[in-house]
Design a protein around this motif. Structure first.
Motif, PDB file in Angstrom:
ATOM      1  N   PHE A 227      13.504  -3.782   6.811  1.00 20.54           N
ATOM      2  CA  PHE A 227      13.609  -3.148   5.543  1.00 20.54           C
ATOM      3  C   PHE A 227      14.936  -3.608   4.902  1.00 20.54           C
ATOM      4  CE2 PHE A 227      11.086  -0.220   7.974  1.00 20.54           C
ATOM      5  CZ  PHE A 227      10.170   0.131   7.373  1.00 20.54           C
ATOM      6  N   TYR A 228      14.951  -4.006   3.754  1.00 20.74           N
ATOM      7  CA  TYR A 228      16.133  -4.636   2.995  1.00 20.74           C
ATOM      8  C   TYR A 228      16.500  -3.688   1.886  1.00 20.74           C
ATOM      9  CZ  TYR A 228      14.024  -8.668   5.402  1.00 20.74           C
ATOM     10  OH  TYR A 228      13.400  -9.565   6.317  1.00 20.74           O
ATOM     11  N   ASP A 229      15.740  -3.303   1.108  1.00 27.01           N
ATOM     12  CA  ASP A 229      16.007  -2.575  -0.230  1.00 27.01           C
ATOM     13  C   ASP A 229      15.325  -1.222  -0.425  1.00 27.01           C
ATOM     14  OD1 ASP A 229      17.452  -2.014  -2.494  1.00 27.01           O
ATOM     15  OD2 ASP A 229      17.483  -3.961  -2.854  1.00 27.01           O
ATOM     16  N   ASP A 230      15.654  -0.610  -1.148  1.00 29.63           N
ATOM     17  CA  ASP A 230      14.829   0.739  -1.610  1.00 29.63           C
ATOM     18  C   ASP A 230      13.842   0.432  -2.550  1.00 29.63           C
ATOM     19  OD1 ASP A 230      16.518   2.576  -0.103  1.00 29.63           O
ATOM     20  OD2 ASP A 230      17.846   2.971  -1.681  1.00 29.63           O
ATOM     21  N   PHE A 231      12.648   1.434  -2.568  1.00 22.80           N
ATOM     22  CA  PHE A 231      11.568   1.106  -3.418  1.00 22.80           C
ATOM     23  C   PHE A 231      10.911   2.664  -3.605  1.00 22.80           C
ATOM     24  CE2 PHE A 231      11.144   0.659   1.084  1.00 22.80           C
ATOM     25  CZ  PHE A 231      10.095   1.579   1.408  1.00 22.80           C
ATOM     26  N   GLN A 232       9.833   2.619  -4.286  1.00 29.18           N
ATOM     27  CA  GLN A 232       8.973   3.748  -4.324  1.00 29.18           C
ATOM     28  C   GLN A 232       7.685   3.410  -4.131  1.00 29.18           C
ATOM     29  OE1 GLN A 232      11.337   6.849  -4.818  1.00 29.18           O
ATOM     30  NE2 GLN A 232       9.494   7.192  -5.520  1.00 29.18           N
ATOM     31  N   VAL A 233       6.885   4.159  -3.132  1.00 28.42           N
ATOM     32  CA  VAL A 233       5.637   3.650  -2.694  1.00 28.42           C
ATOM     33  C   VAL A 233       4.589   3.995  -3.633  1.00 28.42           C
ATOM     34  CG1 VAL A 233       6.019   3.452  -0.210  1.00 28.42           C
ATOM     35  CG2 VAL A 233       5.498   5.787  -1.389  1.00 28.42           C
ATOM     36  N   ASP A 234       4.779   4.829  -4.591  1.00 24.90           N
ATOM     37  CA  ASP A 234       3.992   5.136  -5.887  1.00 24.90           C
ATOM     38  C   ASP A 234       3.821   4.156  -6.850  1.00 24.90           C
ATOM     39  OD1 ASP A 234       6.292   6.202  -6.700  1.00 24.90           O
ATOM     40  OD2 ASP A 234       5.501   8.214  -6.790  1.00 24.90           O
ATOM     41  N   GLU A 235       4.827   3.327  -6.860  1.00 21.06           N
ATOM     42  CA  GLU A 235       4.934   2.089  -7.750  1.00 21.06           C
ATOM     43  C   GLU A 235       4.327   0.850  -7.332  1.00 21.06           C
ATOM     44  OE1 GLU A 235       9.158   2.154  -9.145  1.00 21.06           O
ATOM     45  OE2 GLU A 235       8.918   4.021 -10.079  1.00 21.06           O
TER      46      GLU A 235
END
Length: 283
Positions: A227-235
Motif C-alpha cells: 500500500f502506498y497512498d490513501d483511497f476510498q473503496v466506494d470511489e
C-alpha cells in the motif's frame, strides 16, 4: 460491508462472519481482508498497513465463522509486524503476515496510470451478465447471478462462452457499491478483499480458460499487497492486471491499483491454480 466488523473474543482473537457466494467455499478475498483487519486491530492507528503476504491453505467452510488468531511478533520504533492464522474446525485455512509503518516522508515515484476510458462510459459487469444468463450452466447460475458488493466496469470485456486466446492483460474499474464511512485500516482491509476479484483470470486469458468451465479447477495459492497512498473503496479505482508467466498448472499475475486521479495506491501479486481436470487433458 458488515462482514468487516469483527468480534473481539480476546486480546488477540477475533471472529469474522462468512457470506454466501454461490459456491461451496469462502471467497479468498474475504478471508484476506478480515485477516488484515484483525491484525490492524492490534496495532496503533498511526501505523497503517503497508504490506501483506499470505497463503491460502485449505478451502474455507461457508457455513461457519472464521477465527483469526493474531501473533504480535514485533513492535518496533517504526515498523510493527503481525502474523495471523485463520482457523476453522481446529485447522488453519489461511496464513497472513502483515507489516505496519509509522508514516514517513521520502522519495516518491510511480508508473503512469494506463490511458483508459472513464468508468461512466463503460458497461457494468452486472448488465453484461444479465444479457447472457441463459447461457450459464445450471450448476453455476446461482453464483453467476448472486448480488455482488463490488461494482465492476471492464475496459475490455470478453465473451465467457466463446473464450479466445488473449494477451495476459486485463483492466477494469471497480468500487464498493454501498457508501463506506470507515477508518483507514478498514479501507485497506476492504481493498484486500476487492483485490481478489477477477485477478487470477488474467493468467487464464492466453489459454482461453474461464472460471465457468466445468473442466477447469481454479484456486488462489498465495497473495501479496503493498500500500502506498490513501483511497476510498466506494470511489472508482482502476485495476491494471498483467500475467508474466504460467507453468505447472499455475499462473502468476501482477496488478496495480490507481485512484481515478492517476495516483497509484497499491500493488498486488498472486499465484493461482489453473488446472485442467484429468478428463479434459489431451490424449
Amino acid at each position: 460491508m458488515n462482514r468487516f466488523t469483527l468480534e473481539r473474543l480476546e486480546d488477540n482473537l477475533f471472529r469474522g462472519q462468512t457470506e454466501a457466494n454461490g459456491q461451496r467455499s469462502i471467497f479468498g478475498g474475504l478471508v484476506a481482508g478480515q485477516a488484515l483487519l484483525a491484525a490492524s486491530m492490534t496495532v496503533s492507528e498511526d501505523r497503517p498497513a503497508h504490506s501483506l503476504h499470505a497463503y491460502f491453505l485449505r478451502p474455507g467452510d461457508i457455513r461457519v465463522p472464521v477465527i483469526y488468531d493474531v501473533d504480535r511478533i514485533r513492535d518496533g520504533k517504526s515498523f510493527t509486524t503481525r502474523r495471523v492464522n485463520a482457523i476453522q474446525h481446529g485447522r488453519p485455512i489461511f496464513s497472513l503476515s502483515a507489516s505496519f509503518q509509522v508514516e514517513e516522508e521520502g522519495g516518491r515515484h510511480q508508473n503512469t496510470m494506463p490511458d483508459v476510458p472513464e468508468p461512466d462510459s463503460l458497461e457494468s459487469d452486472e448488465s453484461a451478465r444479465m444479457r447472457v444468463v441463459e447461457q450459464i450452466p445450471e450448476q453455476f447460475r446461482g453464483a453467476f447471478l448472486r448480488e455482488r458488493p463490488v461494482e465492476f466496469r471492464p475496459v475490455t470485456p470478453k465473451d465467457l462462452f466463446a473464450p479466445e486466446s488473449r494477451e495476459p492483460l486485463k483492466r477494469f474499474w471497480f468500487r464498493v457499491s454501498d457508501r463506506v464511512t470507515a477508518d483507514r485500516m478498514t479501507q485497506r482491509a476492504l481493498l484486500a478483499y476487492c483485490s481478489d476479484f477477477g485477478f487470477m483470470g488474467t493468467a487464464m486469458q492466453p489459454h482461453g480458460m474461464t472460471f465457468w468451465q466445468s473442466d477447469i479447477q481454479c484456486a488462489s495459492i498465495d497473495h501479496a499487497m503493498w500500500f502506498y497512498d490513501d483511497f476510498q473503496v466506494d470511489e472508482w479505482l482502476l485495476y491494471d492486471c498483467q500475467s508474466p508467466a504460467a507453468a505447472g498448472a499455475r499462473g502468476l499475475t501482477f496488478g496495480a491499483i490507481h485512484r481515478q486521479d492517476g495516483t497509484l495506491v497499491a500493488s498486488v501479486a498472486q499465484e493461482g491454480l489453473m488446472r485442467l481436470r484429468p478428463s479434459a487433458k489431451p490424449v
